[in-house]
Design a protein around this motif. Structure first.
Motif, PDB file in Angstrom:
ATOM      1  N   GLN A  85       0.819  -1.214   0.000  1.00 53.98           N
ATOM      2  CA  GLN A  85       0.000   0.000   0.000  1.00 53.98           C
ATOM      3  C   GLN A  85       0.853   1.263   0.000  1.00 53.98           C
ATOM      4  OE1 GLN A  85      -3.440   0.056  -0.248  1.00 53.98           O
ATOM      5  NE2 GLN A  85      -3.099  -2.117  -0.641  1.00 53.98           N
ATOM      6  N   GLY A  86       2.092   1.143   0.504  1.00 54.26           N
ATOM      7  CA  GLY A  86       2.981   2.293   0.555  1.00 54.26           C
ATOM      8  C   GLY A  86       2.659   3.274   1.654  1.00 54.26           C
ATOM      9  N   GLN A  87       1.850   2.878   2.629  1.00 55.56           N
ATOM     10  CA  GLN A  87       1.500   3.781   3.719  1.00 55.56           C
ATOM     11  C   GLN A  87       1.011   2.983   4.927  1.00 55.56           C
ATOM     12  OE1 GLN A  87      -1.630   6.352   2.361  1.00 55.56           O
ATOM     13  NE2 GLN A  87      -3.075   4.681   1.989  1.00 55.56           N
ATOM     14  N   PHE A  88       1.007   3.640   6.086  1.00 56.00           N
ATOM     15  CA  PHE A  88       0.512   3.020   7.313  1.00 56.00           C
ATOM     16  C   PHE A  88       0.279   4.112   8.340  1.00 56.00           C
ATOM     17  CE2 PHE A  88       5.121   3.095   7.612  1.00 56.00           C
ATOM     18  CZ  PHE A  88       5.384   3.509   8.910  1.00 56.00           C
ATOM     19  N   ALA A  89      -0.371   3.736   9.431  1.00 51.45           N
ATOM     20  CA  ALA A  89      -0.552   4.628  10.578  1.00 51.45           C
ATOM     21  C   ALA A  89       0.217   4.059  11.762  1.00 51.45           C
ATOM     22  CB  ALA A  89      -2.025   4.785  10.929  1.00 51.45           C
ATOM     23  N   LEU A  90       0.839   4.947  12.507  1.00 52.26           N
ATOM     24  CA  LEU A  90       1.587   4.560  13.698  1.00 52.26           C
ATOM     25  C   LEU A  90       0.821   5.090  14.908  1.00 52.26           C
ATOM     26  CD1 LEU A  90       4.204   3.122  14.528  1.00 52.26           C
ATOM     27  CD2 LEU A  90       5.338   5.328  14.484  1.00 52.26           C
ATOM     28  N   ASN A  91       0.246   4.183  15.687  1.00 47.74           N
ATOM     29  CA  ASN A  91      -0.567   4.525  16.853  1.00 47.74           C
ATOM     30  C   ASN A  91       0.263   4.386  18.131  1.00 47.74           C
ATOM     31  OD1 ASN A  91      -3.700   4.446  15.850  1.00 47.74           O
ATOM     32  ND2 ASN A  91      -2.443   3.002  14.688  1.00 47.74           N
ATOM     33  N   LEU A  92       0.442   5.468  18.861  1.00 44.55           N
ATOM     34  CA  LEU A  92       1.113   5.410  20.158  1.00 44.55           C
ATOM     35  C   LEU A  92       0.048   5.173  21.228  1.00 44.55           C
ATOM     36  CD1 LEU A  92       3.627   8.407  19.943  1.00 44.55           C
ATOM     37  CD2 LEU A  92       3.853   6.084  19.046  1.00 44.55           C
ATOM     38  N   LEU A  93       0.173   4.101  21.996  1.00 47.22           N
ATOM     39  CA  LEU A  93      -0.866   3.719  22.945  1.00 47.22           C
ATOM     40  C   LEU A  93      -0.774   4.504  24.243  1.00 47.22           C
ATOM     41  CD1 LEU A  93      -1.081  -0.158  22.538  1.00 47.22           C
ATOM     42  CD2 LEU A  93      -2.104   1.661  21.151  1.00 47.22           C
ATOM     43  N   HIS A  94      -1.949   4.866  24.783  1.00 46.06           N
ATOM     44  CA  HIS A  94      -1.982   5.546  26.075  1.00 46.06           C
ATOM     45  C   HIS A  94      -1.935   4.518  27.204  1.00 46.06           C
ATOM     46  CE1 HIS A  94      -6.190   4.461  26.686  1.00 46.06           C
ATOM     47  NE2 HIS A  94      -6.527   5.062  25.554  1.00 46.06           N
ATOM     48  N   GLU A  95      -1.755   5.001  28.422  1.00 45.11           N
ATOM     49  CA  GLU A  95      -1.426   4.113  29.537  1.00 45.11           C
ATOM     50  C   GLU A  95      -2.572   3.204  29.975  1.00 45.11           C
ATOM     51  OE1 GLU A  95      -0.136   6.662  32.652  1.00 45.11           O
ATOM     52  OE2 GLU A  95      -2.137   7.369  33.155  1.00 45.11           O
ATOM     53  N   ARG A  96      -3.769   3.398  29.457  1.00 48.70           N
ATOM     54  CA  ARG A  96      -4.878   2.489  29.788  1.00 48.70           C
ATOM     55  C   ARG A  96      -5.145   1.485  28.666  1.00 48.70           C
ATOM     56  NH1 ARG A  96      -6.323   7.497  30.882  1.00 48.70           N
ATOM     57  NH2 ARG A  96      -7.731   7.629  29.088  1.00 48.70           N
ATOM     58  N   ALA A  97      -4.212   1.403  27.713  1.00 51.71           N
ATOM     59  CA  ALA A  97      -4.434   0.552  26.540  1.00 51.71           C
ATOM     60  C   ALA A  97      -3.560  -0.700  26.541  1.00 51.71           C
ATOM     61  CB  ALA A  97      -4.192   1.362  25.272  1.00 51.71           C
ATOM     62  N   ARG A  98      -3.225  -1.201  27.706  1.00 54.05           N
ATOM     63  CA  ARG A  98      -2.408  -2.412  27.774  1.00 54.05           C
ATOM     64  C   ARG A  98      -3.095  -3.577  27.061  1.00 54.05           C
ATOM     65  NH1 ARG A  98      -0.193  -5.625  33.194  1.00 54.05           N
ATOM     66  NH2 ARG A  98       0.304  -7.559  32.109  1.00 54.05           N
ATOM     67  N   ALA A  99      -4.421  -3.695  27.213  1.00 58.02           N
ATOM     68  CA  ALA A  99      -5.139  -4.801  26.579  1.00 58.02           C
ATOM     69  C   ALA A  99      -5.019  -4.728  25.061  1.00 58.02           C
ATOM     70  CB  ALA A  99      -6.607  -4.774  26.996  1.00 58.02           C
ATOM     71  N   THR A 100      -4.991  -3.527  24.514  1.00 54.62           N
ATOM     72  CA  THR A 100      -4.836  -3.366  23.063  1.00 54.62           C
ATOM     73  C   THR A 100      -3.449  -3.810  22.623  1.00 54.62           C
ATOM     74  OG1 THR A 100      -6.393  -1.515  23.054  1.00 54.62           O
ATOM     75  CG2 THR A 100      -4.928  -1.719  21.157  1.00 54.62           C
ATOM     76  N   SER A 101      -2.439  -3.471  23.401  1.00 54.54           N
ATOM     77  CA  SER A 101      -1.078  -3.911  23.093  1.00 54.54           C
ATOM     78  C   SER A 101      -1.003  -5.436  23.059  1.00 54.54           C
ATOM     79  CB  SER A 101      -0.094  -3.362  24.122  1.00 54.54           C
ATOM     80  OG  SER A 101       1.205  -3.900  23.934  1.00 54.54           O
ATOM     81  N   ASP A 102      -1.562  -6.086  24.069  1.00 50.26           N
ATOM     82  CA  ASP A 102      -1.547  -7.547  24.123  1.00 50.26           C
ATOM     83  C   ASP A 102      -2.343  -8.151  22.967  1.00 50.26           C
ATOM     84  OD1 ASP A 102       0.018  -7.550  26.407  1.00 50.26           O
ATOM     85  OD2 ASP A 102      -1.695  -7.710  27.775  1.00 50.26           O
ATOM     86  N   LEU A 103      -3.470  -7.521  22.632  1.00 50.45           N
ATOM     87  CA  LEU A 103      -4.324  -8.032  21.562  1.00 50.45           C
ATOM     88  C   LEU A 103      -3.599  -8.019  20.225  1.00 50.45           C
ATOM     89  CD1 LEU A 103      -7.095  -8.948  20.473  1.00 50.45           C
ATOM     90  CD2 LEU A 103      -7.712  -6.515  20.318  1.00 50.45           C
ATOM     91  N   PHE A 104      -2.936  -6.899  19.896  1.00 48.43           N
ATOM     92  CA  PHE A 104      -2.276  -6.797  18.602  1.00 48.43           C
ATOM     93  C   PHE A 104      -0.938  -7.538  18.579  1.00 48.43           C
ATOM     94  CE2 PHE A 104      -5.540  -3.766  17.898  1.00 48.43           C
ATOM     95  CZ  PHE A 104      -5.693  -3.688  16.522  1.00 48.43           C
ATOM     96  N   ALA A 105      -0.414  -7.874  19.743  1.00 54.54           N
ATOM     97  CA  ALA A 105       0.779  -8.723  19.787  1.00 54.54           C
ATOM     98  C   ALA A 105       0.416 -10.195  19.654  1.00 54.54           C
ATOM     99  CB  ALA A 105       1.539  -8.492  21.092  1.00 54.54           C
ATOM    100  N   SER A 106      -0.843 -10.531  19.900  1.00 53.12           N
ATOM    101  CA  SER A 106      -1.256 -11.940  19.903  1.00 53.12           C
ATOM    102  C   SER A 106      -1.457 -12.500  18.504  1.00 53.12           C
ATOM    103  CB  SER A 106      -2.569 -12.091  20.683  1.00 53.12           C
ATOM    104  OG  SER A 106      -3.655 -11.526  19.959  1.00 53.12           O
TER     105      SER A 106
END
Length: 207
Positions: A85-106
């Motif tokens: 696609q030649g593009q992407f978004a870089l999302n910096l997670l806030h401190e209440r988003a640990r579950a999102t980090s684990d979800l996208f790492a899974s």
């Protein structure tokens, strides 16, 4: 320069200071000792389906042009999609988003169904609206393969930041909140040693 190789009289794996001495170049414990923020890279594949993963390797490269680099496993489907696609978004997670980090790492196939996101006009990839405190929409400039990872250099076209949110941190294989770390007492500033400045004509100073 100190030598970090273990001394012959030191028990294997430990030096005199109690630090772990490695016999092979395993970067994982080294990088675990370098706490950083948590990012999720997102894009769309050729069929318009969202792709994304948690990425721990991100850094700024230049301010002009505004350039970032992310390092992603070469076999990753998300990498293939963002290069295509030649593009992407870089999302910096806030401190209440640990579950999102684990979800996208899974690698869970339904991860975009389990988190809120939107695709604004001109975005490089999905914005994780309930989990990110900052988002950069990026255009891929160059890629370089190193071992089992690919470095993606990208120019940030647009940046959105929510100043009221605080970053999520990760290091030593555990999470931390920036708001908690920021409340710790700061060590006193160490004064710089005073230096006498030689006047013109002093010994050893050429006019």
């Amino acid at each position: 320069m100190p030598d970090f190789a273990p001394h012959p009289d030191t028990p294997e794996g430990d030096d005199a200071e109690g630090a772990v001495a490695l016999r092979e170049a395993d970067l994982r414990p080294f990088m675990a000792a370098f706490p950083s923020g948590v990012t999720v890279v997102t894009t769309l594949d050729a069929d318009g389906r969202p792709c994304g993963l948690t990425c721990s390797s991100m850094a700024s490269v230049a301010l002009a042009p505004p350039t970032l680099v992310v390092c992603i496993r070469t076999a990753s489907p998300t990498l293939r999609a963002l290069v295509d696609q030649g593009q992407f978004a870089l999302n910096l997670l806030h401190e209440r988003a640990r579950a999102t980090s684990d979800l996208f790492a899974s690698g869970a196939p339904d991860r975009f169904e389990r988190t809120r996101w939107r695709m604004p006009l001109g975005a490089g990839g999905p914005h994780l609206t309930s989990s990110a405190h900052a988002v950069a929409d990026c255009t891929v400039v160059e890629t370089a393969v190193f071992g089992d990872h690919t470095a993606v250099f990208a120019e940030a076209r647009r940046v959105n930041v929510r100043p009221s949110a605080q970053p999520l941190l990760y290091g030593l294989r555990r999470y931390a909140r920036w708001s908690a770390a920021a409340t710790l007492p700061q060590p006193p500033a160490t004064p710089l040693p005073s230096r006498s400045v030689p006047t013109e004509g002093a010994a050893g100073v050429r006019g």
